[in-house]
Scaffold this motif. Structure first.
Motif, PDB file in Angstrom:
ATOM      1  N   GLY A 113      -4.884 -71.243 -14.519  1.00  0.00           N
ATOM      2  CA  GLY A 113      -3.326 -71.062 -14.598  1.00  0.00           C
ATOM      3  C   GLY A 113      -3.192 -69.707 -13.611  1.00  0.00           C
ATOM      4  N   CYS A 114      -2.022 -69.763 -12.953  1.00  0.00           N
ATOM      5  CA  CYS A 114      -1.433 -68.789 -11.860  1.00  0.00           C
ATOM      6  C   CYS A 114      -0.116 -68.661 -12.480  1.00  0.00           C
ATOM      7  CB  CYS A 114      -1.505 -69.116 -10.733  1.00  0.00           C
ATOM      8  SG  CYS A 114      -3.143 -69.091  -9.869  1.00  0.00           S
ATOM      9  N   GLN A 115       0.508 -67.309 -12.316  1.00  0.00           N
ATOM     10  CA  GLN A 115       1.816 -67.021 -12.417  1.00  0.00           C
ATOM     11  C   GLN A 115       1.973 -66.082 -11.319  1.00  0.00           C
ATOM     12  OE1 GLN A 115       2.680 -64.323 -15.468  1.00  0.00           O
ATOM     13  NE2 GLN A 115       4.831 -64.724 -15.594  1.00  0.00           N
ATOM     14  N   PHE A 116       3.320 -66.657 -10.643  1.00  0.00           N
ATOM     15  CA  PHE A 116       3.602 -65.957  -9.474  1.00  0.00           C
ATOM     16  C   PHE A 116       5.154 -65.295  -9.498  1.00  0.00           C
ATOM     17  CE2 PHE A 116       1.008 -69.360  -7.631  1.00  0.00           C
ATOM     18  CZ  PHE A 116      -0.135 -68.605  -7.331  1.00  0.00           C
ATOM     19  N   PHE A 117       5.252 -64.009  -9.257  1.00  0.00           N
ATOM     20  CA  PHE A 117       6.427 -63.380  -9.256  1.00  0.00           C
ATOM     21  C   PHE A 117       7.006 -62.962  -7.706  1.00  0.00           C
ATOM     22  CE2 PHE A 117       5.871 -62.259 -13.649  1.00  0.00           C
ATOM     23  CZ  PHE A 117       6.968 -62.386 -14.325  1.00  0.00           C
ATOM     24  N   TYR A 118       5.858 -62.931  -6.657  1.00  0.00           N
ATOM     25  CA  TYR A 118       6.260 -62.805  -5.332  1.00  0.00           C
ATOM     26  C   TYR A 118       7.239 -64.180  -4.911  1.00  0.00           C
ATOM     27  CZ  TYR A 118       3.709 -58.442  -5.103  1.00  0.00           C
ATOM     28  OH  TYR A 118       3.166 -57.216  -4.868  1.00  0.00           O
ATOM     29  N   GLN A 119       8.150 -63.611  -4.197  1.00  0.00           N
ATOM     30  CA  GLN A 119       9.067 -64.850  -4.240  1.00  0.00           C
ATOM     31  C   GLN A 119       8.539 -65.862  -2.969  1.00  0.00           C
ATOM     32  OE1 GLN A 119      11.732 -65.681  -6.159  1.00  0.00           O
ATOM     33  NE2 GLN A 119      10.665 -64.188  -7.146  1.00  0.00           N
ATOM     34  N   GLY A 120       7.830 -65.546  -2.022  1.00  0.00           N
ATOM     35  CA  GLY A 120       6.909 -66.224  -1.130  1.00  0.00           C
ATOM     36  C   GLY A 120       6.017 -67.295  -1.792  1.00  0.00           C
ATOM     37  N   LYS A 121       5.537 -66.839  -2.979  1.00  0.00           N
ATOM     38  CA  LYS A 121       4.593 -67.684  -3.495  1.00  0.00           C
ATOM     39  C   LYS A 121       5.152 -68.542  -4.452  1.00  0.00           C
ATOM     40  CE  LYS A 121       1.192 -63.815  -3.223  1.00  0.00           C
ATOM     41  NZ  LYS A 121       0.528 -62.756  -3.825  1.00  0.00           N
ATOM     42  N   VAL A 122       6.440 -68.113  -4.908  1.00  0.00           N
ATOM     43  CA  VAL A 122       7.004 -68.911  -5.793  1.00  0.00           C
ATOM     44  C   VAL A 122       7.796 -70.211  -5.184  1.00  0.00           C
ATOM     45  CG1 VAL A 122       9.086 -69.026  -7.253  1.00  0.00           C
ATOM     46  CG2 VAL A 122       7.838 -67.006  -7.545  1.00  0.00           C
ATOM     47  N   ARG A 123       7.931 -69.885  -3.784  1.00  0.00           N
ATOM     48  CA  ARG A 123       8.483 -70.835  -2.934  1.00  0.00           C
ATOM     49  C   ARG A 123       7.352 -71.901  -2.959  1.00  0.00           C
ATOM     50  NH1 ARG A 123      12.205 -70.216   2.191  1.00  0.00           N
ATOM     51  NH2 ARG A 123      13.661 -69.472   0.650  1.00  0.00           N
ATOM     52  N   TYR A 124       6.249 -71.373  -2.514  1.00  0.00           N
ATOM     53  CA  TYR A 124       5.096 -72.312  -2.012  1.00  0.00           C
ATOM     54  C   TYR A 124       4.899 -73.136  -3.239  1.00  0.00           C
ATOM     55  CZ  TYR A 124       0.826 -73.349   0.380  1.00  0.00           C
ATOM     56  OH  TYR A 124      -0.204 -74.302   0.814  1.00  0.00           O
ATOM     57  N   ALA A 125       4.876 -72.664  -4.433  1.00  0.00           N
ATOM     58  CA  ALA A 125       4.391 -73.391  -5.257  1.00  0.00           C
ATOM     59  C   ALA A 125       5.519 -74.310  -6.016  1.00  0.00           C
ATOM     60  CB  ALA A 125       4.102 -72.409  -6.561  1.00  0.00           C
ATOM     61  N   THR A 126       6.736 -74.032  -5.664  1.00  0.00           N
ATOM     62  CA  THR A 126       7.787 -74.899  -6.110  1.00  0.00           C
ATOM     63  C   THR A 126       8.690 -75.486  -5.226  1.00  0.00           C
ATOM     64  OG1 THR A 126       9.406 -73.010  -6.542  1.00  0.00           O
ATOM     65  CG2 THR A 126       7.796 -73.558  -8.468  1.00  0.00           C
ATOM     66  N   GLY A 127       8.905 -74.824  -4.218  1.00  0.00           N
ATOM     67  CA  GLY A 127       9.672 -75.289  -2.978  1.00  0.00           C
ATOM     68  C   GLY A 127      11.248 -74.412  -3.332  1.00  0.00           C
ATOM     69  N   SER A 128      11.277 -73.851  -4.508  1.00  0.00           N
ATOM     70  CA  SER A 128      12.528 -73.162  -4.735  1.00  0.00           C
ATOM     71  C   SER A 128      12.725 -71.691  -4.310  1.00  0.00           C
ATOM     72  CB  SER A 128      12.708 -73.407  -6.295  1.00  0.00           C
ATOM     73  OG  SER A 128      12.071 -72.420  -6.849  1.00  0.00           O
ATOM     74  N   ALA A 129      14.011 -71.413  -3.954  1.00  0.00           N
ATOM     75  CA  ALA A 129      14.041 -69.847  -3.572  1.00  0.00           C
ATOM     76  C   ALA A 129      15.948 -69.770  -4.115  1.00  0.00           C
ATOM     77  CB  ALA A 129      14.087 -69.725  -2.154  1.00  0.00           C
ATOM     78  N   VAL A 130      15.772 -68.545  -4.907  1.00  0.00           N
ATOM     79  CA  VAL A 130      17.179 -68.109  -5.368  1.00  0.00           C
ATOM     80  C   VAL A 130      17.274 -66.602  -5.591  1.00  0.00           C
ATOM     81  CG1 VAL A 130      18.723 -68.136  -7.468  1.00  0.00           C
ATOM     82  CG2 VAL A 130      17.290 -70.339  -7.102  1.00  0.00           C
TER      83      VAL A 130
END
Length: 230
Positions: free
Chosen positions: A34-51
């Motif tokens: 399991g990985c947890q990402f708070f850096y937003q570039g990594k959040v976008r890479y993992a999910t495609g979302s940016a808010v």
């Protein structure tokens, strides 16, 4: 674009699937369940979302939880869940602990929800690969007996090879960059102020679909070092 349409023939659905596939392959290679990402570039890479990207980069208000198998879980700012649900299958409210009367308690509840979500996906490891944590959340994970591990190598290895859709994005972004430089050059006349030039390139960026300007490095003369407003 969040619904699937994009310029330059980019298939955003394929982009997201292939990025997630590369990330999870990297997780398997490094033994991460399991990985947890708070850096937003990594959040976008993992999910495609940016808010609320700029705000989210400076506060623990949204994060992506990625199991080694299956879709990611996006813990989203409660007021923005309807936006992310357009493209992310599993979106849950993020329990933020900053700026509350009880940061330790809220962080503990947040960690409990995160670990519960991992168990739902069959993750039983006591090692969680996390890119960033505030002190309350780190201590809460420590109390749960969770070993926090840096996912940096996983992310770097995953992103090293670009997919065809990523290359199309880079080409499209490069075209926007050239338009910004062209507008900048045309605006350079005697007497123009640095902030006026910044306004020109920012205007071009936003009109072309960009999100935000990451720096104010438009400098001249005695403002060259340090930069004019820094």
């Amino acid at each position: 674009a969040s619904r699937g349409s994009a310029p330059n023939g980019i298939d955003l659905g394929k982009l997201r699937r292939e990025r997630l596939g590369r990330l999870q392959a990297g997780m398997r290679a490094h033994g991460a369940e399991g990985c947890q990402f708070f850096y937003q570039g990594k959040v976008r890479y993992a999910t495609g979302s940016a808010v609320m990207t700029v705000y989210s980069m400076s506060a623990f208000v949204r994060c992506a939880l990625v199991p080694v198998e299956g879709p990611p879980i996006l813990f989203e700012h409660p007021g923005s869940m309807h936006v992310s649900r357009r493209i992310v299958e599993d979106v849950r409210p993020m329990r933020a602990w900053e700026w509350t009367d009880d940061p330790a308690g809220e962080a503990a509840r947040c960690v409990s929800e995160i670990l519960g979500a991992l168990r739902e996906r069959g993750v039983t490891s006591k090692r969680l690969f996390v890119d960033a944590l505030g002190t309350p959340a780190y201590l809460a994970l420590e109390r749960e007996g969770v070993e926090v591990v840096d996912p940096g190598r996983i992310v770097l290895d995953s992103r090293e090879v670009k997919t065809p859709e990523e290359i199309r994005i880079m080409e499209h972004n490069a075209d926007i960059g050239m338009k910004m430089l062209g507008a900048f050059e045309r605006a350079m006349v005697p007497g123009v102020r640095e902030r006026e030039l910044l306004a020109v390139i920012t205007d071009t960026l936003l009109r072309e679909g960009g999100e935000y300007l990451i720096t104010r490095a438009c400098v001249s003369g005695p403002h060259t070092n340090p930069w004019n407003l820094e």
